[in-house]
Write a protein that holds these residues in place. Structure first.
Motif, PDB file in Angstrom:
ATOM      1  N   ASN B  34       3.566 -33.056 -25.247  1.00 21.79           N
ATOM      2  CA  ASN B  34       3.930 -32.967 -26.547  1.00 21.79           C
ATOM      3  C   ASN B  34       4.449 -31.699 -26.917  1.00 21.79           C
ATOM      4  OD1 ASN B  34       2.284 -35.382 -26.789  1.00 21.79           O
ATOM      5  ND2 ASN B  34       0.503 -34.083 -26.402  1.00 21.79           N
ATOM      6  N   TYR B  36       5.080 -28.776 -30.421  1.00 24.12           N
ATOM      7  CA  TYR B  36       4.665 -28.128 -31.594  1.00 24.12           C
ATOM      8  C   TYR B  36       5.634 -27.110 -31.989  1.00 24.12           C
ATOM      9  CZ  TYR B  36       0.437 -30.612 -30.306  1.00 24.12           C
ATOM     10  OH  TYR B  36      -0.383 -31.712 -29.938  1.00 24.12           O
ATOM     11  N   TYR B  49       5.816 -36.542 -29.326  1.00 23.30           N
ATOM     12  CA  TYR B  49       4.419 -36.767 -28.675  1.00 23.30           C
ATOM     13  C   TYR B  49       5.176 -37.948 -27.391  1.00 23.30           C
ATOM     14  CZ  TYR B  49       4.472 -41.034 -31.362  1.00 23.30           C
ATOM     15  OH  TYR B  49       4.983 -42.128 -32.282  1.00 23.30           O
ATOM     16  N   TYR B  87       5.616 -24.744 -28.829  1.00 19.66           N
ATOM     17  CA  TYR B  87       4.931 -24.794 -27.563  1.00 19.66           C
ATOM     18  C   TYR B  87       4.975 -26.149 -27.210  1.00 19.66           C
ATOM     19  CZ  TYR B  87       2.535 -20.563 -29.299  1.00 19.66           C
ATOM     20  OH  TYR B  87       2.260 -19.380 -29.712  1.00 19.66           O
ATOM     21  N   GLN B  89       2.523 -28.864 -24.504  1.00 24.38           N
ATOM     22  CA  GLN B  89       1.250 -28.926 -24.361  1.00 24.38           C
ATOM     23  C   GLN B  89       1.000 -30.392 -23.761  1.00 24.38           C
ATOM     24  OE1 GLN B  89      -0.859 -31.368 -26.980  1.00 24.38           O
ATOM     25  NE2 GLN B  89      -2.570 -31.557 -25.641  1.00 24.38           N
ATOM     26  N   SER B  91      -1.348 -33.517 -22.465  1.00 25.00           N
ATOM     27  CA  SER B  91      -2.402 -34.150 -23.040  1.00 25.00           C
ATOM     28  C   SER B  91      -2.855 -35.379 -21.667  1.00 25.00           C
ATOM     29  CB  SER B  91      -2.086 -34.901 -24.295  1.00 25.00           C
ATOM     30  OG  SER B  91      -1.039 -35.656 -24.071  1.00 25.00           O
ATOM     31  N   THR B  94      -8.165 -33.105 -19.672  1.00 22.64           N
ATOM     32  CA  THR B  94      -8.654 -31.593 -19.851  1.00 22.64           C
ATOM     33  C   THR B  94      -9.004 -30.673 -18.725  1.00 22.64           C
ATOM     34  OG1 THR B  94     -10.998 -32.510 -19.598  1.00 22.64           O
ATOM     35  CG2 THR B  94     -10.205 -32.910 -21.714  1.00 22.64           C
ATOM     36  N   PRO B  95      -9.014 -29.426 -18.960  1.00 18.57           N
ATOM     37  CA  PRO B  95      -8.577 -28.675 -20.423  1.00 18.57           C
ATOM     38  C   PRO B  95      -7.205 -28.970 -20.775  1.00 18.57           C
ATOM     39  CG  PRO B  95      -8.660 -27.101 -18.638  1.00 18.57           C
ATOM     40  CD  PRO B  95      -9.101 -28.580 -17.919  1.00 18.57           C
ATOM     41  N   TYR B  96      -6.956 -29.509 -21.866  1.00 20.06           N
ATOM     42  CA  TYR B  96      -5.623 -29.491 -22.368  1.00 20.06           C
ATOM     43  C   TYR B  96      -4.984 -28.304 -22.530  1.00 20.06           C
ATOM     44  CZ  TYR B  96      -7.549 -34.087 -23.748  1.00 20.06           C
ATOM     45  OH  TYR B  96      -7.941 -35.316 -23.745  1.00 20.06           O
ATOM     46  N   PHE B  98      -1.331 -25.721 -22.845  1.00 20.26           N
ATOM     47  CA  PHE B  98      -0.072 -25.286 -23.737  1.00 20.26           C
ATOM     48  C   PHE B  98       0.635 -24.318 -22.792  1.00 20.26           C
ATOM     49  CE2 PHE B  98      -0.886 -26.790 -28.054  1.00 20.26           C
ATOM     50  CZ  PHE B  98      -2.618 -26.889 -28.111  1.00 20.26           C
TER      51      PHE B  98
END
Lengths: 116, 107
Positions: B34, B36, B49, B87, B89, B91, B94-96, B98
């Motif tokens: 993704n 941002y 996304y 940024y 990232q 998905s 986890t941990p997600y 960036f």
């Protein structure tokens, strides 16, 4: 319009505690995972924790495990982050975001400063 | 943990320029990527996304591509409101995580 509003930030001494809140509006809160993401001063974004729709699953980044706890109240359309044993390196703007892994939308953030 | 590496860390460009930002994952993440946009004092905003799907309401000058470990965000013709930090990232798990961010500045 979907909205998330964080509150509860402030100045706290090292070792202290703080509870952040995030109030949601204009969407069916109980249908969504919710997350907390933070940004330390001058740094990038870091995912902190998330919680499933019914609160049955919670996940944390390693650096906060055992110190932070995420919870939610679906009746009040709110998600919380209880932060204990705070450290200087926890100083950051904390954002609430809708979703699990895919974050949309985000709140405006609340500043947490850990300092003596 | 999956490490996300963006390049460049900063970029100077002019209105009307075509800009490309790259993001590399430390392991394959399929298309769980993704993008941002973040402006100072504002809430971060989801742009792209699943690597290439444009979020509703985002201008079509933004596009994303890639799969596996290598991804790109392209702005076809920079507008004044596009100067911000971007940024990537993952998905995938986890941990997600960036990328470190790419600050897009006015030349």
């Amino acid at each position: 319009e979907v909205q998330l509003v964080e509150s509860g930030g402030g100045l706290v001494q090292p070792g202290g505690s703080l509870r952040l809140s995030c109030a949601a509006s204009e969407f069916t809160f109980s249908n969504y995972w919710m997350s907390w993401v933070r940004q330390a001063p001058g740094k990038g974004l870091e995912w902190v924790a998330n919680i499933k729709q019914d609160g049955s699953e919670k996940y944390y980044v390693d650096s906060v495990k055992g110190r932070f706890s995420i919870s939610r109240d679906n009746a009040k359309k709110s998600v919380f982050l209880q932060m204990n044993s705070l450290r200087a390196e926890d100083t950051a703007v904390f954002y609430c975001a809708r979703g699990d892994g895919l974050f949309d939308p985000w709140g405006q953030g609340t500043l947490v400063t850990v300092s003596s | 943990d999956i490490q996300m590496t963006q390049s460049p860390s900063s970029l100077s460009a002019s209105v009307g320029d075509r800009v490309t930002i790259t993001c590399r994952a430390s392991q394959t993440i399929s298309n769980y990527l993704n993008w941002y946009q973040h402006k100072p004092g504002k809430a971060p905003k989801l742009l792209i996304y699943a690597a290439s799907s444009l979020q509703s309401g985002v201008p079509s000058r933004f596009s994303g591509s890639g799969s596996g470990t290598d991804f790109t965000l392209t702005i076809s013709s920079l507008q004044p409101e596009d100067f911000a930090t971007y940024y990537c990232q993952q998905s995938y798990s986890t941990p997600y995580t960036f990328g470190q961010g790419t600050k897009l500045e006015v030349k």
